[in-house]
Each structure stands twice: as structure tokens, then as C-alpha cells.
Write a protein that holds these residues in place. Structure first.
Motif, mmCIF file in Angstrom:
data_model
loop_
_atom_site.group_PDB
_atom_site.id
_atom_site.type_symbol
_atom_site.label_atom_id
_atom_site.label_comp_id
_atom_site.label_asym_id
_atom_site.label_seq_id
_atom_site.Cartn_x
_atom_site.Cartn_y
_atom_site.Cartn_z
ATOM 1 N N ALA A 13 2.328 1.901 -3.389
ATOM 2 C CA ALA A 13 1.395 2.290 -4.257
ATOM 3 C C ALA A 13 1.051 3.897 -4.085
ATOM 4 O O ALA A 13 0.913 4.815 -5.040
ATOM 5 C CB ALA A 13 -0.062 1.433 -3.987
ATOM 6 N N ASP A 50 -1.012 -1.616 -12.954
ATOM 7 C CA ASP A 50 -0.338 -1.062 -13.993
ATOM 8 C C ASP A 50 1.158 -0.953 -13.844
ATOM 9 O O ASP A 50 1.923 -0.794 -14.579
ATOM 10 C CB ASP A 50 -0.563 0.404 -14.138
ATOM 11 C CG ASP A 50 -1.959 0.737 -14.527
ATOM 12 O OD1 ASP A 50 -2.771 -0.388 -15.008
ATOM 13 O OD2 ASP A 50 -2.572 1.674 -14.255
ATOM 14 N N ASN A 51 1.644 -1.343 -12.453
ATOM 15 C CA ASN A 51 2.991 -1.578 -12.235
ATOM 16 C C ASN A 51 3.222 -2.999 -11.680
ATOM 17 O O ASN A 51 4.181 -3.013 -10.669
ATOM 18 C CB ASN A 51 3.342 -0.494 -11.404
ATOM 19 C CG ASN A 51 3.181 0.982 -11.792
ATOM 20 O OD1 ASN A 51 3.870 1.553 -12.756
ATOM 21 N ND2 ASN A 51 2.139 1.538 -11.339
ATOM 22 N N MET A 88 3.712 5.689 -5.599
ATOM 23 C CA MET A 88 3.527 5.887 -6.887
ATOM 24 C C MET A 88 2.470 6.794 -7.409
ATOM 25 O O MET A 88 2.636 7.428 -8.436
ATOM 26 C CB MET A 88 3.624 4.434 -7.544
ATOM 27 C CG MET A 88 4.851 3.758 -7.224
ATOM 28 S SD MET A 88 4.834 2.080 -7.917
ATOM 29 C CE MET A 88 5.071 2.499 -9.731
ATOM 30 N N LEU A 89 1.347 6.776 -6.649
ATOM 31 C CA LEU A 89 0.162 7.574 -6.832
ATOM 32 C C LEU A 89 0.456 8.902 -6.677
ATOM 33 O O LEU A 89 0.043 9.830 -7.391
ATOM 34 C CB LEU A 89 -0.834 7.096 -5.983
ATOM 35 C CG LEU A 89 -1.579 5.856 -6.357
ATOM 36 C CD1 LEU A 89 -2.729 5.206 -5.640
ATOM 37 C CD2 LEU A 89 -2.122 5.781 -8.015
ATOM 38 N N ARG A 103 -5.694 -0.538 -9.148
ATOM 39 C CA ARG A 103 -4.915 0.058 -10.385
ATOM 40 C C ARG A 103 -3.789 0.244 -10.511
ATOM 41 O O ARG A 103 -3.013 -0.166 -11.716
ATOM 42 C CB ARG A 103 -6.126 1.215 -10.672
ATOM 43 C CG ARG A 103 -5.750 1.565 -12.248
ATOM 44 C CD ARG A 103 -6.820 2.728 -12.852
ATOM 45 N NE ARG A 103 -6.662 3.921 -11.596
ATOM 46 C CZ ARG A 103 -7.938 4.173 -11.210
ATOM 47 N NH1 ARG A 103 -8.916 3.513 -11.153
ATOM 48 N NH2 ARG A 103 -7.612 5.245 -10.336
ATOM 49 N N CYS A 104 -3.152 0.936 -9.484
ATOM 50 C CA CYS A 104 -1.721 1.235 -9.605
ATOM 51 C C CYS A 104 -0.842 -0.064 -9.384
ATOM 52 O O CYS A 104 0.221 -0.277 -10.289
ATOM 53 C CB CYS A 104 -1.277 1.927 -8.140
ATOM 54 S SG CYS A 104 0.503 2.261 -8.198
ATOM 55 N N VAL A 105 -1.318 -1.162 -8.668
ATOM 56 C CA VAL A 105 -0.665 -2.544 -8.674
ATOM 57 C C VAL A 105 -0.647 -3.135 -10.201
ATOM 58 O O VAL A 105 0.284 -3.553 -10.525
ATOM 59 C CB VAL A 105 -0.982 -3.311 -7.526
ATOM 60 C CG1 VAL A 105 -0.629 -4.768 -7.607
ATOM 61 C CG2 VAL A 105 -1.058 -2.680 -6.046
ATOM 62 N N ASP A 159 0.870 -1.153 0.048
ATOM 63 C CA ASP A 159 -0.048 0.089 -0.032
ATOM 64 C C ASP A 159 0.737 1.194 0.199
ATOM 65 O O ASP A 159 0.723 2.012 -0.675
ATOM 66 C CB ASP A 159 -1.088 0.080 1.226
ATOM 67 C CG ASP A 159 -2.070 -0.932 1.048
ATOM 68 O OD1 ASP A 159 -2.405 -1.421 0.124
ATOM 69 O OD2 ASP A 159 -2.650 -1.276 1.868
ATOM 70 N N ALA A 174 -8.083 3.008 -6.644
ATOM 71 C CA ALA A 174 -6.528 3.628 -6.861
ATOM 72 C C ALA A 174 -5.357 2.560 -6.588
ATOM 73 O O ALA A 174 -4.675 2.570 -7.586
ATOM 74 C CB ALA A 174 -6.528 4.848 -6.205
ATOM 75 N N ILE A 175 -5.440 2.071 -5.687
ATOM 76 C CA ILE A 175 -4.279 1.069 -5.137
ATOM 77 C C ILE A 175 -4.325 -0.017 -6.132
ATOM 78 O O ILE A 175 -3.291 -0.520 -6.712
ATOM 79 C CB ILE A 175 -4.100 0.948 -3.779
ATOM 80 C CG1 ILE A 175 -3.791 2.081 -2.874
ATOM 81 C CG2 ILE A 175 -3.369 -0.414 -3.546
ATOM 82 C CD1 ILE A 175 -3.920 2.086 -1.433
#
Length: 143
Positions: free
Chosen positions: A23, A101-102, A26-27, A97-99, A20, A94-95
Motif C-alpha cells: 500500500a 481501490d486496488n 502504491m500511495l 482506501r488503497c486496498v 502495508d 489511506a491504507i
């Protein structure tokens, strides 16, 4: 309870996991980066202690600032409700989606965490680090 106290408690209780926090890093990237996040994660293979000695604190500070700046947009709602709604958005949308995407960075973080938690893992520092450690803590009894 003040907004900052609410935010600090939320980070401690709900965003304290390394995944978390990464993430959130990165966000909400810092304005000025000395080293790219990709390189920071790769460096954890060689220097896993950095996760506990620096990165987690930095990422927690980023998460705290991000929540404080973004979680209280609806002024007609109580602060607790605003914060909870924002945390739900982060956790549910959000988290993840971030995970997604990365995924490679999160996979590397998982490997580093698995190695660090292993009972039979021994860290073998690179030659430059070993040389520095010999200067800092010379072996006693050698002449």
C-alpha cells in the motif's frame, strides 16, 4: 532520537507487513518505474522469492522516505506526536482506501503469500529459468 531513527523504527514496528508495504508503494510510487506494479505482483506467481529478495526492501525504502517527507508537517508538535498522528492517518484511512481501490492486486499478493507459506508447495520454475539454473549449477555426475 532523530527523525530518521523514529521513521525507521516506525516502519520496522508498524509498517512491516507485506500488505502495508505494498500500500505504501502504491500511495507513494517512485518517480521512475522500470516495471509497473501490476506486473511486479503478477511476476510473484513465477518468482515468489522476489518478494523477500527485493520488493520488500524497495517498498520499505519507499515507506521510510514517505514518512520522513510527510509525517513532520506540524512544526509546533513533537516529532513523536507528528509521526504517530501520520501513522494513525495511514492505518485508519489511506491504507484501507488503497486496498479497497486496488483489491485485485492485494488479492494476488495474498495468494502468493499463501502459496509461499504452504508446507506442501513446490516451485516449478519456467523452462528459461531451469535452463539458466543448469548453467549456473550443473548437475554433478552427468557426462
Amino acid at each position: 532520537m532523530s527523525k530518521i531513527d523514529l521513521v525507521k523504527a516506525a516502519v520496522d514496528e508498524q509498517l512491516n507487513d507485506s500488505y502495508d508495504l505494498l500500500a505504501m508503494r502504491m500511495l507513494f510510487p517512485p518517480d521512475h518505474e522500470e516495471v509497473k506494479i501490476d506486473q511486479e505482483i503478477k511476476d510473484l506467481y513465477v518468482y515468489p522469492e522476489r518478494l523477500d529478495t527485493g520488493y520488500r526492501d524497495e517498498w520499505r525504502a519507499i515507506a521510510t522516505r514517505a514518512l520522513f517527507r510527510n509525517a513532520f508537517g506540524d512544526h509546533w508538535r513533537p516529532d513523536e506526536e507528528n509521526l504517530e498522528r501520520y501513522l494513525v492517518f495511514l492505518r485508519d484511512e489511506a491504507i484501507p482506501r488503497c486496498v479497497h481501490d486496488n483489491i485485485e492486486l492485494f488479492r494476488m499478493l495474498g495468494e502468493v503469500l499463501s502459496i509461499a507459506r504452504s508446507d506442501n508447495a513446490i516451485a516449478f520454475p519456467d523452462p528459461k529459468r531451469r535452463a539458466l539454473m543448469k548453467i549456473i549449477w550443473p548437475e554433478k555426475g552427468r557426462r
